[in-house]
Design a protein around this motif. Sequence first.
Motif, PDB file in Angstrom:
ATOM      1  N   UNK A 176       5.843  12.950 -11.261  1.00 22.27           N
ATOM      2  CA  UNK A 176       5.580  13.546 -12.571  1.00 22.27           C
ATOM      3  C   UNK A 176       5.561  12.539 -13.706  1.00 22.27           C
ATOM      4  N   UNK A 177       5.558  11.228 -13.391  1.00 22.90           N
ATOM      5  CA  UNK A 177       5.492  10.211 -14.443  1.00 22.90           C
ATOM      6  C   UNK A 177       4.073  10.137 -15.001  1.00 22.90           C
ATOM      7  N   UNK A 178       3.950   9.948 -16.305  1.00 24.11           N
ATOM      8  CA  UNK A 178       2.640   9.788 -16.946  1.00 24.11           C
ATOM      9  C   UNK A 178       2.017   8.471 -16.489  1.00 24.11           C
ATOM     10  N   UNK A 179       0.887   8.539 -15.793  1.00 25.22           N
ATOM     11  CA  UNK A 179       0.244   7.346 -15.246  1.00 25.22           C
ATOM     12  C   UNK A 179      -0.973   6.918 -16.045  1.00 25.22           C
ATOM     13  N   UNK A 180      -1.120   7.377 -17.261  1.00 27.19           N
ATOM     14  CA  UNK A 180      -2.326   7.076 -18.035  1.00 27.19           C
ATOM     15  C   UNK A 180      -2.460   5.588 -18.354  1.00 27.19           C
ATOM     16  N   UNK A 181      -1.347   4.849 -18.413  1.00 32.73           N
ATOM     17  CA  UNK A 181      -1.421   3.420 -18.736  1.00 32.73           C
ATOM     18  C   UNK A 181      -1.419   2.542 -17.484  1.00 32.73           C
ATOM     19  N   UNK A 182      -0.633   2.901 -16.486  1.00 26.37           N
ATOM     20  CA  UNK A 182      -0.583   2.131 -15.241  1.00 26.37           C
ATOM     21  C   UNK A 182      -0.664   3.097 -14.076  1.00 26.37           C
ATOM     22  N   UNK A 183      -1.852   3.238 -13.527  1.00 23.12           N
ATOM     23  CA  UNK A 183      -2.038   4.177 -12.431  1.00 23.12           C
ATOM     24  C   UNK A 183      -1.856   3.445 -11.089  1.00 23.12           C
ATOM     25  N   UNK A 184      -1.760   4.183  -9.980  1.00 25.47           N
ATOM     26  CA  UNK A 184      -1.591   3.534  -8.676  1.00 25.47           C
ATOM     27  C   UNK A 184      -2.737   2.575  -8.368  1.00 25.47           C
ATOM     28  N   UNK A 185      -2.400   1.423  -7.815  1.00 29.25           N
ATOM     29  CA  UNK A 185      -3.401   0.428  -7.435  1.00 29.25           C
ATOM     30  C   UNK A 185      -3.260   0.147  -5.948  1.00 29.25           C
ATOM     31  N   UNK A 186      -4.027  -0.823  -5.451  1.00 30.30           N
ATOM     32  CA  UNK A 186      -3.914  -1.193  -4.044  1.00 30.30           C
ATOM     33  C   UNK A 186      -2.521  -1.757  -3.752  1.00 30.30           C
ATOM     34  N   UNK A 187      -2.043  -1.508  -2.544  1.00 38.24           N
ATOM     35  CA  UNK A 187      -0.759  -2.072  -2.162  1.00 38.24           C
ATOM     36  C   UNK A 187      -0.857  -3.581  -2.055  1.00 38.24           C
ATOM     37  N   UNK A 188       0.221  -4.286  -2.436  1.00 35.56           N
ATOM     38  CA  UNK A 188       0.191  -5.743  -2.355  1.00 35.56           C
ATOM     39  C   UNK A 188       1.600  -6.303  -2.178  1.00 35.56           C
ATOM     40  N   UNK A 189       1.638  -7.509  -1.637  1.00 41.75           N
ATOM     41  CA  UNK A 189       2.871  -8.274  -1.465  1.00 41.75           C
ATOM     42  C   UNK A 189       2.738  -9.568  -2.252  1.00 41.75           C
ATOM     43  N   UNK A 190       3.759  -9.928  -3.004  1.00 37.06           N
ATOM     44  CA  UNK A 190       3.788 -11.230  -3.668  1.00 37.06           C
ATOM     45  C   UNK A 190       4.928 -12.049  -3.073  1.00 37.06           C
ATOM     46  N   UNK A 191       4.596 -13.269  -2.651  1.00 37.58           N
ATOM     47  CA  UNK A 191       5.560 -14.154  -2.013  1.00 37.58           C
ATOM     48  C   UNK A 191       5.916 -15.299  -2.957  1.00 37.58           C
ATOM     49  N   UNK A 192       7.146 -15.287  -3.464  1.00 40.52           N
ATOM     50  CA  UNK A 192       7.632 -16.338  -4.371  1.00 40.52           C
ATOM     51  C   UNK A 192       6.688 -16.577  -5.544  1.00 40.52           C
ATOM     52  N   UNK A 193       5.926 -15.571  -5.912  1.00 41.55           N
ATOM     53  CA  UNK A 193       4.970 -15.669  -7.011  1.00 41.55           C
ATOM     54  C   UNK A 193       3.968 -16.799  -6.804  1.00 41.55           C
ATOM     55  N   UNK A 194       3.740 -17.164  -5.518  1.00 44.13           N
ATOM     56  CA  UNK A 194       2.804 -18.237  -5.185  1.00 44.13           C
ATOM     57  C   UNK A 194       1.545 -17.727  -4.496  1.00 44.13           C
ATOM     58  N   UNK A 195       1.651 -16.567  -3.850  1.00 47.64           N
ATOM     59  CA  UNK A 195       0.479 -15.980  -3.205  1.00 47.64           C
ATOM     60  C   UNK A 195       0.684 -14.483  -3.091  1.00 47.64           C
ATOM     61  N   UNK A 196      -0.433 -13.780  -3.036  1.00 48.85           N
ATOM     62  CA  UNK A 196      -0.426 -12.322  -2.900  1.00 48.85           C
ATOM     63  C   UNK A 196      -1.258 -11.945  -1.685  1.00 48.85           C
ATOM     64  N   UNK A 197      -0.749 -11.007  -0.903  1.00 50.36           N
ATOM     65  CA  UNK A 197      -1.502 -10.446   0.217  1.00 50.36           C
ATOM     66  C   UNK A 197      -1.855  -8.997  -0.103  1.00 50.36           C
ATOM     67  N   UNK A 198      -3.103  -8.649   0.163  1.00 52.79           N
ATOM     68  CA  UNK A 198      -3.585  -7.285  -0.032  1.00 52.79           C
ATOM     69  C   UNK A 198      -4.240  -6.831   1.266  1.00 52.79           C
ATOM     70  N   UNK A 199      -3.841  -5.667   1.756  1.00 55.96           N
ATOM     71  CA  UNK A 199      -4.445  -5.124   2.971  1.00 55.96           C
ATOM     72  C   UNK A 199      -5.548  -4.145   2.596  1.00 55.96           C
ATOM     73  N   UNK A 200      -6.771  -4.485   2.999  1.00 54.03           N
ATOM     74  CA  UNK A 200      -7.937  -3.644   2.741  1.00 54.03           C
ATOM     75  C   UNK A 200      -8.327  -2.914   4.022  1.00 54.03           C
ATOM     76  N   UNK A 201      -9.255  -2.005   3.911  1.00 56.57           N
ATOM     77  CA  UNK A 201      -9.710  -1.257   5.091  1.00 56.57           C
ATOM     78  C   UNK A 201     -10.322  -2.208   6.119  1.00 56.57           C
ATOM     79  N   UNK A 202     -11.074  -3.200   5.651  1.00 58.48           N
ATOM     80  CA  UNK A 202     -11.812  -4.062   6.571  1.00 58.48           C
ATOM     81  C   UNK A 202     -11.103  -5.355   6.911  1.00 58.48           C
TER      82      UNK A 202
END
Length: 286
Positions: free
Chosen positions: A213-239
């Motif tokens: 029930x949180x208002x998501x008008x400013x930050x809505x759900x995005x793709x899932x991601x992992x950040x490792x030590x703020x040096x790299x990000x992994x994103x899992x896509x369908x393909x």
Amino acid sequence: MKPQSSSAQQALAALGTRLREVRIEAGLTGRALAQRAGWHESKVSKIEYGRTQPSPDDIRDWCNFTGVPEQTEEFVASLRAVEGMFVEWRRMEATGLRRAQEAVVPLWERTRGFQIYNPRLIPGPIQTRGYIAALLDGLRLRRGLIDDVEEAVQVRVDKQRVIGDGDRRFAIVLEECVLRFSIGRPEVMAGQLGHLLAVSSLPSVSLGIIPLDVDRSKTWPVEGFWMFDEKRVHVELVSGHLTISQPQELRLYKKVFGDLSSQAVFGREARTLIAAAIDRLDSDRS
């Protein structure tokens, strides 16, 4: 060769734009640069518009002939980031799920700060064996892979030892709907939710849940991601699997993670949401 995802293609185009700016600042036409480098004159425009991926040698020549050899290392690093951005699941899982699970073990072991956001699933470090088995068996069936699920499950369970190391920190943010998505049999999901309650009290884990029930008008759900030590990000896509390492993109993901965290509840409030999901599951089962 072109990258095989729209994100990687955009990154290649961005690299081409930066190279074009360098050429223009040097006062060179595309034809003049091609002549100096001994290239076909169309090669310059193809690189600048992301239609051709340059080699490291191409970039070195580009920087030398435009008078900015000091920028070579930066541009080559950008090229390496593009080359490593996207790996198709069919390549990563060609020999089964166990190998794909093992591939990230060194990264997990050297990472000290994990920031994880997931709008769909409970993430690997805090999954139960039953939840993992249900997920990986579903992947195997969907992608037509060999059946090495039992071995892959064990690898993922073994990786979870990093949570017990006192010098690591896990900041995890989930959407509340994750608590309601049934993975496996009802008893599997019940066990997983109970495990969430337990890990939420670990000193190494900060677990936040964004209520429905949180208002998501400013930050809505995005793709899932992992950040490792703020040096790299992994994103899992369908393909496939996307790796991001460009500083400006990392800053963007860091900001988004902060924005999502600001909408989440933690501690007692988060445990209340988990307990409510358990009660709902028990009610459905009775």
